[in-house]
Write a protein that holds these residues in place. Structure first.
Motif, mmCIF file in Angstrom:
data_model
loop_
_atom_site.group_PDB
_atom_site.id
_atom_site.type_symbol
_atom_site.label_atom_id
_atom_site.label_comp_id
_atom_site.label_asym_id
_atom_site.label_seq_id
_atom_site.Cartn_x
_atom_site.Cartn_y
_atom_site.Cartn_z
ATOM 1 N N LYS A 20 -14.448 -126.094 10.317
ATOM 2 C CA LYS A 20 -14.518 -124.934 9.442
ATOM 3 C C LYS A 20 -15.066 -123.756 10.238
ATOM 4 O O LYS A 20 -16.051 -123.898 10.967
ATOM 5 C CB LYS A 20 -15.401 -125.236 8.237
ATOM 6 N N ALA A 21 -14.456 -122.616 10.076
ATOM 7 C CA ALA A 21 -14.822 -121.448 10.887
ATOM 8 C C ALA A 21 -16.277 -121.059 10.706
ATOM 9 O O ALA A 21 -16.926 -120.594 11.652
ATOM 10 C CB ALA A 21 -13.908 -120.274 10.544
ATOM 11 N N PRO A 65 -4.675 -126.866 11.490
ATOM 12 C CA PRO A 65 -5.733 -126.217 10.705
ATOM 13 C C PRO A 65 -5.228 -125.713 9.370
ATOM 14 O O PRO A 65 -4.131 -125.156 9.258
ATOM 15 C CB PRO A 65 -6.170 -125.057 11.610
ATOM 16 N N GLY A 66 -6.056 -125.900 8.330
ATOM 17 C CA GLY A 66 -5.759 -125.349 7.023
ATOM 18 C C GLY A 66 -6.488 -124.033 6.836
ATOM 19 O O GLY A 66 -7.043 -123.458 7.782
ATOM 20 N N ALA A 67 -6.528 -123.562 5.612
ATOM 21 C CA ALA A 67 -7.200 -122.295 5.315
ATOM 22 C C ALA A 67 -8.681 -122.400 5.638
ATOM 23 O O ALA A 67 -9.349 -123.365 5.270
ATOM 24 C CB ALA A 67 -7.011 -121.931 3.846
ATOM 25 N N GLY A 68 -9.195 -121.407 6.366
ATOM 26 C CA GLY A 68 -10.610 -121.388 6.733
ATOM 27 C C GLY A 68 -10.968 -122.304 7.880
ATOM 28 O O GLY A 68 -12.144 -122.440 8.202
ATOM 29 N N GLU A 69 -9.976 -122.926 8.512
ATOM 30 C CA GLU A 69 -10.219 -123.873 9.598
ATOM 31 C C GLU A 69 -9.642 -123.363 10.916
ATOM 32 O O GLU A 69 -8.762 -122.498 10.942
ATOM 33 C CB GLU A 69 -9.582 -125.231 9.293
ATOM 34 N N ALA A 76 -5.187 -119.936 7.988
ATOM 35 C CA ALA A 76 -5.223 -118.745 7.140
ATOM 36 C C ALA A 76 -6.663 -118.398 6.775
ATOM 37 O O ALA A 76 -7.538 -119.270 6.710
ATOM 38 C CB ALA A 76 -4.407 -118.996 5.873
ATOM 39 N N ASP A 77 -6.914 -117.116 6.570
ATOM 40 C CA ASP A 77 -8.212 -116.602 6.130
ATOM 41 C C ASP A 77 -9.292 -116.695 7.203
ATOM 42 O O ASP A 77 -10.475 -116.567 6.887
ATOM 43 C CB ASP A 77 -8.699 -117.319 4.861
ATOM 44 N N VAL A 78 -8.915 -116.909 8.446
ATOM 45 C CA VAL A 78 -9.878 -116.884 9.553
ATOM 46 C C VAL A 78 -9.669 -115.577 10.308
ATOM 47 O O VAL A 78 -8.648 -115.387 10.968
ATOM 48 C CB VAL A 78 -9.703 -118.087 10.504
ATOM 49 N N ASN A 79 -10.653 -114.689 10.199
ATOM 50 C CA ASN A 79 -10.486 -113.352 10.747
ATOM 51 C C ASN A 79 -11.419 -113.028 11.908
ATOM 52 O O ASN A 79 -11.203 -112.039 12.616
ATOM 53 C CB ASN A 79 -10.706 -112.307 9.634
#
Length: 327
Positions: free
Chosen positions: A107-108, A25-29, A81-84
């Motif tokens: 995507k989240a 997973p990448g950022a936001g994934e 990253a960026d998945v909270n």
């Protein structure tokens, strides 16, 4: 990991079960351990690369993403990253990239919690079909309680959701389907059924506030003739049209006719959003909506699932089940 892979566009024979690397997973994934994946017309279009202009998005000569599948349900394995608001172990469903595999990326913001009362197979049937039906009836048609709705193609994935959504909203749904599906659509809440093998929608004196066309095999003029003077026609699909332009001719005709009449003639392209998935979850939790799974196929028989989709007139959604585990 095991995955269905296609290197070229073509019929279901191009789908092969292979071992490929697990994506990261990448950022936001998030990375989902897939339990089940929905098989609908969206998968067929990616597999065949039709209509041809779609290849500008999918890939000109071969698919950019060789693993098909957009609808998925499973358990989060890892987050980028960026998945909270999601974490490993969460059971989710939504729009995935390459869901015909043991693991898939998503995507989240295109995922929602899996309702507790649903199996993973049922959850995998929701996203594309459920969101399309919801946006067609509520966003495009502005459906109101007490209105009369005609659902053309009521026994398929989108249609089965549309009948239930109309009923849950206090509207009266009339279903157009084949004779074998009459009992099925009545069980979903349809108050009346039109058997297209015996009569046309114009054979009755009824007029409808909303006509939802999923089949795509009737003319705009014919469907307009069963609308109320200020009714709304929403065309959401169908596999008619040419290999180049699909149903672009119908979309153009609807746009032109809408300029000169009070009737609203609208096409649409659904976009998966978490807000819509949560709306569907609310209806599912109340018992007003249940995804209809026509049949399941194991991942190794994904090609047969697509053949059934093409030729079997499924009642509800075809789902591909994915065995958990694997590298």
């Amino acid at each position: 990991m095991k995955a269905i892979v296609q290197e070229v566009y073509g019929p279901a024979d191009v789908l092969e079960l292979r071992d490929i690397d697990r994506p990261a997973p990448g950022a936001g994934e998030v990375l989902i351990r897939v339990h089940a994946a929905g098989a609908g017309p969206d998968v067929w279009h990616l597999m065949t690369g039709l209509p041809y202009p779609a290849r500008l998005v999918f890939g000109l000569c071969r698919p950019k993403n060789p693993v098909p599948g957009w609808d998925g349900a499973g358990v989060i394995e890892a987050v980028g990253a960026d998945v909270n608001d999601l974490e490993p172990g969460d059971a989710v469903y939504g729009e995935c990239r390459g869901s015909f595999a043991q693991y898939a990326l998503a995507k989240a913001d295109k995922l929602a919690p899996k309702p507790d009362r649903l199996t993973f197979d049922q959850a995998a049937a929701i996203t594309c079909s459920g969101v399309t039906a919801l946006q067609a009836l509520h966003t495009k048609a502005g459906l109101r309680p007490g209105q009369k709705v005609l659902v053309i193609g009521a026994s398929g994935g989108v249609g089965s959701f549309a009948v239930q959504l109309a009923t849950a909203h206090g509207a009266e749904a009339t279903a157009v389907c084949g004779p074998d599906a009459a009992d099925f659509v009545r069980s979903l809440g349809a108050v009346d059924v039109i058997d297209y093998t015996r009569e046309e929608i114009t054979d009755r004196p009824c007029r409808y506030d909303v006509v939802l066309d999923v089949a795509g095999n009737r003319s705009v003029s014919l469907m307009r003739s069963v609308l109320t003077p200020e009714g709304t026609l929403v065309h959401v699909g169908g596999e008619g049209g040419s290999r180049w332009f699909a149903d672009a001719g119908m979309q153009l005709e609807m746009g032109l006719r809408s300029l000169f009449r009070r009737q609203k003639l609208r096409g649409m392209l659904a976009v998966a959003r978490r807000a819509d998935l949560l709306t569907l979850n609310g209806l599912i939790d109340k018992g007003d909506l249940t995804p209809a799974v026509a049949r399941t196929y194991p991942l190794s028989e994904a090609a047969d699932a697509i053949r059934h989709l093409e030729h079997g007139h499924p009642q509800g959604k075809i789902v591909v089940t994915v065995a958990t585990g694997g590298a």
